[in-house]
Design an enzyme around this catalytic site. Structure first.
Site, PDB file in Angstrom:
ATOM      1  N   PHE A   1       5.698   4.240  -1.679  1.00  0.00           N
ATOM      2  CA  PHE A   1       4.449   3.583  -1.288  1.00  0.00           C
ATOM      3  C   PHE A   1       4.267   2.322  -2.104  1.00  0.00           C
ATOM      4  CE2 PHE A   1      -0.119   2.997  -2.239  1.00  0.00           C
ATOM      5  CZ  PHE A   1      -0.608   2.788  -0.956  1.00  0.00           C
TER       6      PHE A   1
ATOM      7  N   GLU B   1       7.221  12.533  -9.366  1.00  0.00           N
ATOM      8  CA  GLU B   1       6.480  11.585  -8.542  1.00  0.00           C
ATOM      9  C   GLU B   1       5.720  10.692  -9.512  1.00  0.00           C
ATOM     10  OE1 GLU B   1       4.688  12.271  -4.410  1.00  0.00           O
ATOM     11  OE2 GLU B   1       3.060  12.709  -5.817  1.00  0.00           O
TER      12      GLU B   1
ATOM     13  N   ARG C   1     -17.874   4.277  -8.652  1.00  0.00           N
ATOM     14  CA  ARG C   1     -16.434   4.534  -8.623  1.00  0.00           C
ATOM     15  C   ARG C   1     -16.127   5.435  -7.434  1.00  0.00           C
ATOM     16  NH1 ARG C   1     -13.625   0.747 -11.217  1.00  0.00           N
ATOM     17  NH2 ARG C   1     -13.984   0.713 -13.467  1.00  0.00           N
TER      18      ARG C   1
ATOM     19  N   ALA D   1     -13.719  -3.847 -18.204  1.00  0.00           N
ATOM     20  CA  ALA D   1     -12.280  -3.624 -18.091  1.00  0.00           C
ATOM     21  C   ALA D   1     -11.763  -4.189 -16.778  1.00  0.00           C
ATOM     22  CB  ALA D   1     -11.977  -2.126 -18.156  1.00  0.00           C
TER      23      ALA D   1
ATOM     24  N   GLU E   1     -12.107 -10.327 -18.505  1.00  0.00           N
ATOM     25  CA  GLU E   1     -12.980  -9.292 -17.948  1.00  0.00           C
ATOM     26  C   GLU E   1     -14.334  -9.276 -18.650  1.00  0.00           C
ATOM     27  OE1 GLU E   1     -12.475  -7.612 -15.189  1.00  0.00           O
ATOM     28  OE2 GLU E   1     -10.503  -8.534 -14.959  1.00  0.00           O
TER      29      GLU E   1
ATOM     30  N   GLU F   1     -17.515  -9.877 -16.228  1.00  0.00           N
ATOM     31  CA  GLU F   1     -18.439  -8.773 -16.003  1.00  0.00           C
ATOM     32  C   GLU F   1     -19.752  -8.896 -16.761  1.00  0.00           C
ATOM     33  OE1 GLU F   1     -16.366  -5.054 -16.506  1.00  0.00           O
ATOM     34  OE2 GLU F   1     -14.963  -5.527 -14.890  1.00  0.00           O
TER      35      GLU F   1
ATOM     36  N   PRO G   1       0.174  10.063 -18.702  1.00  0.00           N
ATOM     37  CA  PRO G   1       1.633   9.947 -18.747  1.00  0.00           C
ATOM     38  C   PRO G   1       2.385  11.048 -17.997  1.00  0.00           C
ATOM     39  CG  PRO G   1       0.794  10.663 -20.874  1.00  0.00           C
ATOM     40  CD  PRO G   1      -0.401  10.314 -20.030  1.00  0.00           C
TER      41      PRO G   1
ATOM     42  N   GLU H   1     -15.399 -10.958  -5.881  1.00  0.00           N
ATOM     43  CA  GLU H   1     -16.113 -10.796  -4.614  1.00  0.00           C
ATOM     44  C   GLU H   1     -16.491  -9.352  -4.324  1.00  0.00           C
ATOM     45  OE1 GLU H   1     -13.719 -12.338  -1.451  1.00  0.00           O
ATOM     46  OE2 GLU H   1     -13.984 -14.413  -2.078  1.00  0.00           O
TER      47      GLU H   1
ATOM     48  N   GLU I   1     -16.963  -6.893  -6.492  1.00  0.00           N
ATOM     49  CA  GLU I   1     -17.452  -6.256  -7.713  1.00  0.00           C
ATOM     50  C   GLU I   1     -18.981  -6.267  -7.729  1.00  0.00           C
ATOM     51  OE1 GLU I   1     -15.213  -6.287 -11.982  1.00  0.00           O
ATOM     52  OE2 GLU I   1     -15.779  -8.218 -11.161  1.00  0.00           O
TER      53      GLU I   1
END
Length: 184
Positions: free
Chosen positions: A15, A38, A64, A76, A93, A97, A115, A139, A141
Site C-alpha cells: 500500500f 507487516e 483525531r 507536532a 509546526e 499551530e 516499533p 488548509e 487543520e
C-alpha cells in the site's frame, strides 16, 4: 543480542498512502525459520513542548479521526520529506499551530512510537524564549490553542486525561529537565 536479530529476506509493497506506506517483509527468524512482518513505513515527525517564563505550555486541542474524539496535545507534525531536519520541522509546526517562535530549542529524545509494526520516529523538543506571532494553519487543520501550566498538565497525565504518547513523554521529560535546572 545478535541471537535475537531477524534477517530480511524479501519486501513486498502492499500500500502507498499519504501518511504511511505498508510492506510485507519475509524475515529469517533466529531459529532459521521464516516469518512475516507487516510494516508501516512513515517518514517521521517532530513535536515540541513550548514553555514560557511562567511555566505554561500552549497545548493544541484537535479532533483525531482514528480515535473519534478531541485530544489535547503538544504542537507536532510530519516531516515534509525523509531527511528533513527534525528541529526545523518542530519550529515550523510551533509557528503554524500556535504562532510562536522560539529563541532556543532543545532536543529531548527521538521516540520510536510503535516499533512492533511501524518505523515512525517522532523527534521531541523543548522550546523556550517564546515570541507570539500569527498562526498559519494548514488548509485541513482545525485546532484551538490552550495555555496550561506544566504542573497541571502533569496532573492531567496522571488522571488519564491526556492519552497521546508523544505528549505524555515530552511533557514529563520537560518537567524533569526544568526541575533539575531549578535545583542546580
Amino acid at each position: 543480542m545478535d541471537n535475537l536479530k531477524e534477517e530480511i529476506v524479501s519486501k513486498e509493497r502492499k500500500f502507498d498512502g499519504v501518511v504511511i506506506d505498508v510492506e510485507h517483509w519475509q524475515v529469517r527468524l533466529p531459529d532459521g525459520s521464516l516469518g512475516l512482518r507487516e510494516v508501516a513505513l512513515h517518514k517521521g515527525a517532530a513535536a515540541v513542548v513550548p514553555v514560557d517564563e511562567q511555566g505554561r505550555v500552549p497545548m493544541v486541542r484537535q479532533f483525531r479521526a482514528p480515535i473519534g474524539r478531541v485530544t489535547l496535545e503538544i504542537p507536532a507534525g510530519k516531516l515534509d520529506h525523509p531527511g528533513e531536519d527534525p528541529e526545523l520541522c518542530a519550529r515550523r509546526e510551533l509557528s503554524e499551530e500556535t504562532g510562536l517562535t522560539a529563541e532556543s530549542v532543545t532536543k529531548l529524545v527521538a521516540l520510536r512510537t510503535t516499533p512492533g509494526f511501524c518505523n515512525e520516529t517522532i523527534h521531541l523538543y523543548m522550546a523556550r524564549g517564546l515570541t507570539q506571532g500569527e498562526r498559519h494553519l494548514d488548509e485541513d487543520e482545525f485546532l484551538n490553542v490552550e495555555w496550561v501550566p506544566l504542573e497541571e498538565l502533569t496532573d492531567r497525565i496522571v488522571r488519564g486525561e491526556i492519552e497521546d504518547a508523544k505528549t505524555i513523554a515530552a511533557l514529563l521529560m520537560a518537567r524533569e529537565i526544568l526541575r533539575r535546572e531549578r535545583e542546580a
